[in-house]
Design an enzyme around this catalytic site. Sequence first.
Site, mmCIF file in Angstrom:
data_model
loop_
_atom_site.group_PDB
_atom_site.id
_atom_site.type_symbol
_atom_site.label_atom_id
_atom_site.label_comp_id
_atom_site.label_asym_id
_atom_site.label_seq_id
_atom_site.Cartn_x
_atom_site.Cartn_y
_atom_site.Cartn_z
ATOM 1 N N CYS A 78 -52.940 -18.278 40.333
ATOM 2 C CA CYS A 78 -51.765 -18.442 39.470
ATOM 3 C C CYS A 78 -51.823 -19.810 38.805
ATOM 4 O O CYS A 78 -52.316 -20.781 39.369
ATOM 5 C CB CYS A 78 -50.474 -18.385 40.292
ATOM 6 S SG CYS A 78 -50.013 -16.757 40.835
ATOM 7 N N GLU A 90 -48.223 -21.622 32.301
ATOM 8 C CA GLU A 90 -48.529 -21.758 30.880
ATOM 9 C C GLU A 90 -48.074 -23.134 30.400
ATOM 10 O O GLU A 90 -47.117 -23.702 30.925
ATOM 11 C CB GLU A 90 -47.789 -20.687 30.070
ATOM 12 C CG GLU A 90 -48.329 -19.300 30.229
ATOM 13 C CD GLU A 90 -49.658 -19.082 29.535
ATOM 14 O OE1 GLU A 90 -49.950 -19.742 28.511
ATOM 15 O OE2 GLU A 90 -50.409 -18.235 30.029
ATOM 16 N N TYR A 117 -49.916 -4.884 26.772
ATOM 17 C CA TYR A 117 -48.759 -5.759 26.585
ATOM 18 C C TYR A 117 -47.508 -4.901 26.690
ATOM 19 O O TYR A 117 -47.377 -3.909 25.974
ATOM 20 C CB TYR A 117 -48.839 -6.461 25.228
ATOM 21 C CG TYR A 117 -49.986 -7.451 25.197
ATOM 22 C CD1 TYR A 117 -49.767 -8.798 25.434
ATOM 23 C CD2 TYR A 117 -51.294 -7.017 24.991
ATOM 24 C CE1 TYR A 117 -50.818 -9.698 25.461
ATOM 25 C CE2 TYR A 117 -52.356 -7.913 25.011
ATOM 26 C CZ TYR A 117 -52.101 -9.256 25.241
ATOM 27 O OH TYR A 117 -53.146 -10.137 25.275
ATOM 28 N N ARG A 164 -57.084 -8.417 29.073
ATOM 29 C CA ARG A 164 -55.886 -9.229 28.915
ATOM 30 C C ARG A 164 -54.646 -8.363 29.001
ATOM 31 O O ARG A 164 -54.679 -7.176 28.708
ATOM 32 C CB ARG A 164 -55.897 -9.923 27.543
ATOM 33 C CG ARG A 164 -56.962 -10.956 27.333
ATOM 34 C CD ARG A 164 -56.709 -12.236 28.125
ATOM 35 N NE ARG A 164 -55.329 -12.654 28.089
ATOM 36 C CZ ARG A 164 -54.810 -13.504 27.201
ATOM 37 N NH1 ARG A 164 -55.556 -14.028 26.256
ATOM 38 N NH2 ARG A 164 -53.534 -13.844 27.257
ATOM 39 N N ARG A 196 -50.367 -8.365 44.700
ATOM 40 C CA ARG A 196 -50.747 -7.760 45.981
ATOM 41 C C ARG A 196 -50.021 -6.442 46.207
ATOM 42 O O ARG A 196 -50.546 -5.520 46.821
ATOM 43 C CB ARG A 196 -50.493 -8.742 47.118
ATOM 44 C CG ARG A 196 -51.439 -9.905 47.083
ATOM 45 C CD ARG A 196 -51.281 -10.831 48.294
ATOM 46 N NE ARG A 196 -51.942 -12.090 48.004
ATOM 47 C CZ ARG A 196 -51.326 -13.196 47.587
ATOM 48 N NH1 ARG A 196 -50.010 -13.206 47.435
ATOM 49 N NH2 ARG A 196 -51.998 -14.289 47.342
#
Length: 120
Positions: A74, A77, A107, A7, A63
């Site tokens: 894609c 959210e 992150y 993640r 890419r």
Amino acid sequence: MALRAVRGATRLHADDAAEMTEAVVELLRAILERNALTTDDVISALLTSTPDLRCGFPAAAAREAGFGAVPLLCAQEIDVAGALPQVVRVMAHVESDRSRDDIVHVYLRGAEVLRRDLAQ
């Protein structure tokens, strides 16, 4: 080799295509580096962005990080009130000898607040 999920997330300052490319490339390269991976180890990746980011597809930016041969998808959210804005997230499926506990989730750029338990 085991199948693992890695993640990560990054945050943009503005809805800007150049910044999205820069931030996504930085994030994906950090995920690879911190987990001793190459793009050949990546099976697929799901990239999402918050609804306030309309400047481009995070997969197009991926890419630029050498993910051209990796299947990418894609998605947007869900629009949750009070959620952190201008965020791109990634979940990459990889082949790795690392245990699940040894996978390094990445992150960056203020997105660390999303998962303080995972952020490195």
